[in-house]
Enzyme design. Structure first.
Site, mmCIF file in Angstrom:
data_model
loop_
_atom_site.group_PDB
_atom_site.id
_atom_site.type_symbol
_atom_site.label_atom_id
_atom_site.label_comp_id
_atom_site.label_asym_id
_atom_site.label_seq_id
_atom_site.Cartn_x
_atom_site.Cartn_y
_atom_site.Cartn_z
ATOM 1 N N CYS A 148 39.047 -2.901 -0.233
ATOM 2 C CA CYS A 148 38.564 -1.582 -0.661
ATOM 3 C C CYS A 148 37.055 -1.453 -0.495
ATOM 4 O O CYS A 148 36.559 -0.377 -0.204
ATOM 5 C CB CYS A 148 38.976 -1.300 -2.102
ATOM 6 S SG CYS A 148 38.461 -2.557 -3.265
ATOM 7 N N GLU A 194 41.555 3.193 -9.710
ATOM 8 C CA GLU A 194 40.653 2.473 -8.803
ATOM 9 C C GLU A 194 41.120 2.816 -7.395
ATOM 10 O O GLU A 194 42.132 2.298 -6.927
ATOM 11 C CB GLU A 194 40.734 0.960 -9.047
ATOM 12 C CG GLU A 194 40.297 0.532 -10.453
ATOM 13 C CD GLU A 194 38.791 0.585 -10.655
ATOM 14 O OE1 GLU A 194 38.060 0.995 -9.741
ATOM 15 O OE2 GLU A 194 38.343 0.221 -11.762
HETATM 16 P P1 NAD Z 1 48.888 3.326 -1.766
HETATM 17 O O1 NAD Z 1 48.171 4.382 -2.521
HETATM 18 O O2 NAD Z 1 49.679 3.718 -0.579
HETATM 19 O O3 NAD Z 1 49.912 2.559 -2.729
HETATM 20 C C1 NAD Z 1 49.470 1.909 -3.914
HETATM 21 C C2 NAD Z 1 50.616 1.850 -4.902
HETATM 22 O O4 NAD Z 1 50.936 3.177 -5.341
HETATM 23 C C3 NAD Z 1 51.917 1.300 -4.321
HETATM 24 O O5 NAD Z 1 52.536 0.538 -5.326
HETATM 25 C C4 NAD Z 1 52.724 2.557 -4.008
HETATM 26 O O6 NAD Z 1 54.110 2.344 -3.974
HETATM 27 C C5 NAD Z 1 52.317 3.455 -5.150
HETATM 28 N N1 NAD Z 1 52.376 4.896 -4.907
HETATM 29 C C6 NAD Z 1 52.159 5.556 -3.748
HETATM 30 N N2 NAD Z 1 52.217 6.884 -3.960
HETATM 31 C C7 NAD Z 1 52.477 7.075 -5.283
HETATM 32 C C8 NAD Z 1 52.637 8.226 -6.124
HETATM 33 N N3 NAD Z 1 52.544 9.472 -5.640
HETATM 34 N N4 NAD Z 1 52.896 8.042 -7.433
HETATM 35 C C9 NAD Z 1 52.970 6.800 -7.960
HETATM 36 N N5 NAD Z 1 52.839 5.668 -7.210
HETATM 37 C C10 NAD Z 1 52.574 5.807 -5.888
HETATM 38 O O7 NAD Z 1 47.796 2.214 -1.394
HETATM 39 P P2 NAD Z 1 48.011 0.826 -0.595
HETATM 40 O O8 NAD Z 1 48.158 1.131 0.855
HETATM 41 O O9 NAD Z 1 49.007 -0.007 -1.289
HETATM 42 O O10 NAD Z 1 46.582 0.126 -0.853
HETATM 43 C C11 NAD Z 1 45.449 0.368 -0.073
HETATM 44 C C12 NAD Z 1 44.523 1.349 -0.766
HETATM 45 O O11 NAD Z 1 44.138 0.834 -2.039
HETATM 46 C C13 NAD Z 1 43.233 1.557 -0.001
HETATM 47 O O12 NAD Z 1 42.881 2.924 -0.071
HETATM 48 C C14 NAD Z 1 42.237 0.697 -0.769
HETATM 49 O O13 NAD Z 1 40.890 1.093 -0.609
HETATM 50 C C15 NAD Z 1 42.719 0.905 -2.169
HETATM 51 N N6 NAD Z 1 42.245 -0.158 -3.061
HETATM 52 C C16 NAD Z 1 41.302 0.170 -4.002
HETATM 53 C C17 NAD Z 1 40.793 -0.836 -4.834
HETATM 54 C C18 NAD Z 1 39.738 -0.517 -5.877
HETATM 55 O O14 NAD Z 1 39.456 -1.387 -6.687
HETATM 56 N N7 NAD Z 1 39.168 0.655 -5.898
HETATM 57 C C19 NAD Z 1 41.253 -2.151 -4.707
HETATM 58 C C20 NAD Z 1 42.229 -2.434 -3.744
HETATM 59 C C21 NAD Z 1 42.728 -1.413 -2.927
#
Ligand code: NAD
Length: 445
Positions: free
Chosen positions: A259, A225
C-alpha cells in the site's frame, strides 16, 4: 461464487487448498455467536484478555513454518519476506497487548471526571491479500484486547493463511471470541450488513467507499485503511545514491504490491540524469522468479487480473510518451520484470491510480511547489517520501498524506498508521489508534 473457494498458487494456478464459502446464514450465525461470546469476554479485565491472547499467539510458533509456506503459496511472497511477516506478528503480540492495555486504561481528569474506553461489541474485520497475516492481525488484535469479539473475513485470494491463523489462536481463545468466514466481496457485504458494531477494513478505496455507504444506516464505527498512490520528491541536495536505492526498493517491494510502495517520483531537474542512471543500475540487480529460488527478490504477481492491470498501466504510459529505461509493456503472467520509466505525466493512469506492480515511474521538476502540487493532485493520500535537506521539512508539511518519511519510508513503528483523503477514515496503531476500537464513555459526578 460457488460454495467452495479454491486458493491457487500464483506461479502455476495449481490448487493450494480450499475452504467453504459462508452463506448468509453462516454470517448471521457467526455474528450471533460473537455477540453471545462478547458478554463474558467484555467482562474480563484487559489483563485477563491479554494473558489469554498472548498464550494464544505463542501457539503460532508451532505452525510458523506452515504459515510462511501458505503465504508464499497463496500470494507468491518469497520465503524470507513471508518469514518476516509471520515472525513480526508472533513477536510483537505481547508488546502490542501491553500498549493496547495502556491505551484503554481509564483516565481521570483534574475535575474528577473519568473517561472509560469500553468495548464496542462485535467487530467485523475485512482484510486484503498483500500482507495476509499482518493486515488481519493489525485490526483484530486491538479489537480483541479492548474487549470486542471479532468475525474475520479475509481476502478470497489468501483464505488458508487466515484459516490456520484463527484455528491456532482458537486452541486458547474462548468459543465465539474470534471466528473466520470465507468468501469474496459478497460475503464481506453480508458481514457489513449484519448486526455488527464496527467494521475494521483494510483494502481498496473503492471497497472502502462501498462499506462506508452500507454502514451509514447503522452508524457502524469504522476504521478504513485504504489504497495509496505514494509520491516521492527528490530535492537537489538529496543524497542521490540513497534516494535511488530507496526509490527502487520501495517500488519493487512485495513485487510492488504494497500500500505504501512508491508509485510516482518527482526529481529536481538538476540531478535528474544522475538519479535516473543510478536507479536503472540498481533496478538491473533485481531478479524475478519463483518465491522458493535463492536471490529472487521480485516474485510473481498475485493473479492474472492484477497482472493485466499493471500491463494496462504500462501500455497506457507508453502510448502517452513514457520512455522505458528498463523493461517493457509486454510481459506474460505471472511476472513483471523490473521496469523503470521516465517522462511520467499527470495524464497517465500510472500517475492517477495505484499500479501495484514493480515499476519505478519518474519525472523531473524545476520548482518545488510544482512538485508538491503534482504530488497532491490525486485523491489518495496514504504515504509520501521526500529525500533532501534544506527544503525537506517544507515539502513534508505541504504534502497531503497521512504519513510522510524524510530520507526514509513513511510510517513510524510508534505512530498511528494513517491515511489522508481517500486513503483512510479512522486508523489503527499507537495509543490513539487503539482507542478507535472502543466506545469512549465519560462519567462525571
Ligand atoms: P479489495 O478492496 O479488493 O479487497 C479487500 C477485502 O475486502 C477482501 O477481503 C474483499 O473480499 C473485501 N471486499 C471487497 N469489496 C467489498 C465490499 N463491497 N464490502 C465488503 N467487503 C469487500 O483489496 P485487495 O485487492 O484485497 O487489497 C489491495 C488494496 O488494499 C490496495 O488498494 C492496497 O493499497 C490496499 N491496502 C491498504 C493498506 C493500508 O494500510 N492502507 C494495507 C494493505 C493494502
Amino acid at each position: 461464487m460457488n460454495n467452495i473457494l479454491i486458493s491457487r498458487n500464483p506461479l502455476d494456478e495449481q490448487e493450494v487448498g480450499s475452504v467453504k464459502v459462508a452463506s448468509n446464514d453462516d454470517v448471521v450465525t457467526a455474528v450471533n455467536d460473537a455477540k453471545q461470546a462478547q458478554i463474558a469476554w467484555g467482562k474480563l479485565t484487559s489483563e485477563q484478555r491479554a494473558q489469554l491472547i498472548i498464550e494464544a499467539f505463542s501457539r503460532l510458533n508451532r505452525v510458523q513454518e506452515q504459515l510462511v509456506n501458505l503465504i508464499s503459496e497463496e500470494m507468491g511472497k518469497d520465503h524470507r519476506r513471508a518469514t518476516y511477516e509471520v515472525m513480526g506478528v508472533i513477536q510483537s503480540a505481547s508488546y502490542l497487548c501491553r500498549e493496547i492495555m495502556q491505551a484503554i486504561a481509564p483516565v481521570k481528569k483534574p475535575s474528577g471526571t473519568k473517561i472509560y474506553y469500553r468495548p464496542l461489541g462485535v467487530v467485523g474485520v475485512i482484510s486484503p491479500w498483500n500482507y495476509p497475516l499482518a493486515m488481519a492481525n493489525n485490526l483484530l488484535l486491538p479489537a480483541l484486547v479492548a474487549g470486542n469479539t471479532v468475525v474475520l473475513k479475509p481476502s478470497e485470494i489468501t483464505p488458508l493463511v487466515a484459516d490456520m491463523f484463527v484455528r491456532t489462536l482458537n486452541e486458547v481463545l474462548p468459543n465465539g471470541v474470534l471466528s473466520v468466514i470465507h468468501g469474496d466481496g459478497e460475503v464481506g457485504k453480508a458481514l457489513v450488513a449484519s448486526n455488527i458494531n464496527m467494521v475494521a477494513f483494510t483494502g481498496s478505496a473503492a471497497a472502502g467507499k462501498h462499506i462506508m455507504a452500507s454502514s451509514a444506516n447503522k452508524l457502524h464505527r469504522l476504521v478504513m485503511e485504504l489504497g495509496g498512490n505514494d509520491p516521492m520528491i527528490v530535492l537537489a541536495d538529496a543524497d542521490i545514491n540513497k534516494a535511488a536505492r530507496f526509490a527502487v526498493a520501495s517500488s519493487f517491494e512485495n513485487a510492488g504490491q504494497m500500500c505504501t510502495s512508491t508509485e510516482r517520483i518527482y526529481v529536481d531537474e538538476r540531478i535528474h540524469n544522475t538519479f535516473v542512471e543510478r536507479v536503472v543500475e540498481i533496478a538491473k540487480q533485481y531478479s524475478v522468479g519463483p518465491w522458493d529460488q535463492p536471490r529472487v527478490n521480485i516474485g510473481p504477481i498475485v493473479n492474472k487480473k492484477q497482472h493485466q492491470q499493471i500491463i494496462h498501466h504500462l501500455k497506457d504510459a507508453k502510448e502517452k510518451g513514457a520512455r522505458f529505461l528498463l523493461g517493457s509493456d509486454d510481459y506474460l503472467p505471472p511476472y513483471i520484470q523490473p521496469t523503470v520509466i521516465d517522462g511520467l505525466t499527470d495524464e497517465m493512469l500510472m500517475a492517477k491510480e495505484e499500479t501495484f506492480g514493480p515499476v519505478v515511474a519518474i519525472d523531473s521538476f524545476s520548482n518545488i511547489d510544482e512538485a508538491i502540487m503534482r504530488a497532491n493532485k490525486v485523491p489518495l493520500g496514504l504515504g509520501a517520501v521526500v529525500f533532501g535537506e534544506s527544503n525537506a521539512a517544507y515539502v513534508a508539511e505541504n504534502i497531503e498524506a497521512g504519513m510522510v518519511g524524510i530520507n526514509g519510508g513513511p510510517g513510524a513503528g510508534d505512530g498511528p498508521w494513517v491515511g489522508a483523503k481517500e486513503s483512510g477514515f479512522g486508523y489503527h496503531g499507537s495509543l490513539e489508534g487503539h482507542r478507535q476500537f472502543t466506545q469512549v464513555q465519560v462519567i462525571s459526578a
